[in-house]
Design a protein around this motif. Sequence first.
Motif, PDB file in Angstrom:
ATOM      1  N   VAL A 132       0.822  -1.212   0.000  1.00 44.59           N
ATOM      2  CA  VAL A 132       0.000   0.000   0.000  1.00 44.59           C
ATOM      3  C   VAL A 132       0.862   1.272   0.000  1.00 44.59           C
ATOM      4  O   VAL A 132       0.703   2.130  -0.872  1.00 44.59           O
ATOM      5  N   PRO A 133       1.831   1.409   0.921  1.00 46.31           N
ATOM      6  CA  PRO A 133       2.713   2.578   0.856  1.00 46.31           C
ATOM      7  C   PRO A 133       3.443   2.656  -0.477  1.00 46.31           C
ATOM      8  O   PRO A 133       3.682   3.748  -0.995  1.00 46.31           O
ATOM      9  N   SER A 134       3.749   1.509  -1.037  1.00 46.95           N
ATOM     10  CA  SER A 134       4.468   1.494  -2.294  1.00 46.95           C
ATOM     11  C   SER A 134       3.630   2.097  -3.413  1.00 46.95           C
ATOM     12  O   SER A 134       4.135   2.790  -4.304  1.00 46.95           O
ATOM     13  N   LYS A 135       2.302   1.882  -3.369  1.00 44.72           N
ATOM     14  CA  LYS A 135       1.409   2.496  -4.369  1.00 44.72           C
ATOM     15  C   LYS A 135       1.502   4.013  -4.273  1.00 44.72           C
ATOM     16  O   LYS A 135       1.578   4.723  -5.268  1.00 44.72           O
ATOM     17  N   PHE A 136       1.477   4.505  -3.033  1.00 42.16           N
ATOM     18  CA  PHE A 136       1.549   5.949  -2.806  1.00 42.16           C
ATOM     19  C   PHE A 136       2.886   6.500  -3.303  1.00 42.16           C
ATOM     20  O   PHE A 136       2.943   7.523  -3.990  1.00 42.16           O
ATOM     21  N   PHE A 137       3.942   5.785  -2.956  1.00 44.88           N
ATOM     22  CA  PHE A 137       5.290   6.200  -3.373  1.00 44.88           C
ATOM     23  C   PHE A 137       5.375   6.296  -4.900  1.00 44.88           C
ATOM     24  O   PHE A 137       5.887   7.275  -5.450  1.00 44.88           O
ATOM     25  N   ASN A 138       4.861   5.284  -5.570  1.00 42.59           N
ATOM     26  CA  ASN A 138       4.931   5.284  -7.029  1.00 42.59           C
ATOM     27  C   ASN A 138       4.103   6.400  -7.650  1.00 42.59           C
ATOM     28  O   ASN A 138       4.495   7.007  -8.635  1.00 42.59           O
ATOM     29  N   TRP A 139       2.953   6.669  -7.022  1.00 46.10           N
ATOM     30  CA  TRP A 139       2.097   7.729  -7.529  1.00 46.10           C
ATOM     31  C   TRP A 139       2.805   9.087  -7.440  1.00 46.10           C
ATOM     32  O   TRP A 139       2.863   9.836  -8.404  1.00 46.10           O
ATOM     33  N   THR A 140       3.362   9.379  -6.246  1.00 48.78           N
ATOM     34  CA  THR A 140       4.065  10.655  -6.058  1.00 48.78           C
ATOM     35  C   THR A 140       5.230  10.782  -7.036  1.00 48.78           C
ATOM     36  O   THR A 140       5.418  11.823  -7.668  1.00 48.78           O
ATOM     37  N   THR A 141       6.016   9.728  -7.126  1.00 54.20           N
ATOM     38  CA  THR A 141       7.193   9.795  -7.993  1.00 54.20           C
ATOM     39  C   THR A 141       6.783   9.998  -9.449  1.00 54.20           C
ATOM     40  O   THR A 141       7.421  10.733 -10.190  1.00 54.20           O
ATOM     41  N   ARG A 142       5.676   9.355  -9.837  1.00 56.38           N
ATOM     42  CA  ARG A 142       5.177   9.522 -11.197  1.00 56.38           C
ATOM     43  C   ARG A 142       4.801  10.981 -11.456  1.00 56.38           C
ATOM     44  O   ARG A 142       5.114  11.556 -12.485  1.00 56.38           O
ATOM     45  N   LYS A 143       4.126  11.590 -10.481  1.00 57.17           N
ATOM     46  CA  LYS A 143       3.686  12.980 -10.637  1.00 57.17           C
ATOM     47  C   LYS A 143       4.885  13.907 -10.748  1.00 57.17           C
ATOM     48  O   LYS A 143       4.926  14.795 -11.586  1.00 57.17           O
ATOM     49  N   ILE A 144       5.864  13.703  -9.871  1.00 57.68           N
ATOM     50  CA  ILE A 144       6.999  14.616  -9.845  1.00 57.68           C
ATOM     51  C   ILE A 144       7.884  14.435 -11.074  1.00 57.68           C
ATOM     52  O   ILE A 144       8.340  15.395 -11.682  1.00 57.68           O
ATOM     53  N   GLY A 207      13.311  -1.742   6.685  1.00 54.70           N
ATOM     54  CA  GLY A 207      12.178  -1.682   7.607  1.00 54.70           C
ATOM     55  C   GLY A 207      11.257  -0.534   7.248  1.00 54.70           C
ATOM     56  O   GLY A 207      11.214  -0.086   6.115  1.00 54.70           O
ATOM     57  N   MET A 208      10.504  -0.056   8.227  1.00 56.80           N
ATOM     58  CA  MET A 208       9.584   1.046   7.997  1.00 56.80           C
ATOM     59  C   MET A 208      10.341   2.318   7.609  1.00 56.80           C
ATOM     60  O   MET A 208       9.798   3.191   6.956  1.00 56.80           O
ATOM     61  N   SER A 209      11.586   2.423   8.042  1.00 50.97           N
ATOM     62  CA  SER A 209      12.358   3.640   7.763  1.00 50.97           C
ATOM     63  C   SER A 209      12.480   3.874   6.262  1.00 50.97           C
ATOM     64  O   SER A 209      12.815   4.971   5.830  1.00 50.97           O
ATOM     65  N   ARG A 210      12.197   2.837   5.467  1.00 51.60           N
ATOM     66  CA  ARG A 210      12.334   3.008   4.020  1.00 51.60           C
ATOM     67  C   ARG A 210      11.450   4.138   3.503  1.00 51.60           C
ATOM     68  O   ARG A 210      11.804   4.824   2.557  1.00 51.60           O
TER      69      ARG A 210
END
Length: 320
Positions: A132-144, A207-210
């Motif tokens: 789930v966090p990975s989806k968010f990460f990919n979305w942001t990176t795609r936008k930027i 870990g979560m720190s990623r």
Amino acid sequence: MDVSIVVPLLNEEESLPELAAWIDKVGVAAQLSYEVIFVDDGSTDNSWKVIQHIAQSRKNVKAIRFRRNYGKSAALNEGFKIAEGEVVITMDADLQDSPEEIPELVQMIREQDFDMVSGWKKKRHDPIGKTVPSKFFNWTTRKISKIKLHDFNCGLKAYKNELIKNIEVHGEMHRYIPLIAKWAGYTKIGEKVVQHQERKFGHTKFGMSRFIKGFLDLLSITFVAKFGKRPMHLFGALGSIVFSFGFLIAGYLAYAKFFMAAYRMTERPLFYFGLLAMVIGVQLFLTGFLAELISLQSRDRQEYLYKEALNIQQENIQKK
Ligand code: UDP
Ligand code: MG
């Protein structure tokens, strides 16, 4: 040589023999000439011994060992330096990425002329706390970045040799190699759906720190890409705005004191606000100057100025 396969690893002793055998199987079947580059990122288990053992029976294995853990990016970076193949593949050592994808990735780089191809773990076998966090990460990176990839952080990727020799990866930047590549002028970036397995041995090394580190890296990489060459454009503009704001306030207070007979100016909150704004404005400006001086020292920047000078000359010639 056709292919270099760079494998960064940290404590993956159980997976390595199986991985090496699998790569050989695929490489031989596809009739590729290839080398495998293991980069041991400071493992504390028997990984290095296992690698030595693997290298004994093969000629096409190179290995690098870090004295301590420097991170996946550093491992990739060092692997890239010694990669000789026309196509360079990176893959994780934990058997989550499948070597079966290699021939097709190589073909995409060679025949469809992609600068890089990123894997897309369309069907992922990871816990939900990661997907789930990975989806968010990919979305942001795609936008930027405006790069249309679904899965920036996939460990399985393929590059033209020239590309990886022209970029530097450190910190946690391995997540953003497509951005780094794009900003270095390699814009033909493709995507391929790849098989993904559950982790068979060991456990995840991030870990979560990623998520925090990944986010901070995204900020700094965006900053460097936008203002790295001209830091004064950011700091100068901000500094001017903040300083002018403070100056206006101070001007108003002075006017009020002398012409409107207002008194006890220094007890008004506005006074401190104006003062603070001026000080911060000047500091931002100075930061901008310092940043300019630092970026002037770098080789990139000097090349850039040199090219700028050349352009101007060429224009002059054309005008005559
Ligand atoms: N890895 C590494 N150095 C590190 C952390 C990880 O070389 O500091 C390697 C790890 O051994 C594996 C790959 O990077 O080969 C991906 O790591 P992992 O599987 O833990 O990440 P995940 O699949 O959970 O994203
Ligand atoms: Mg993994």
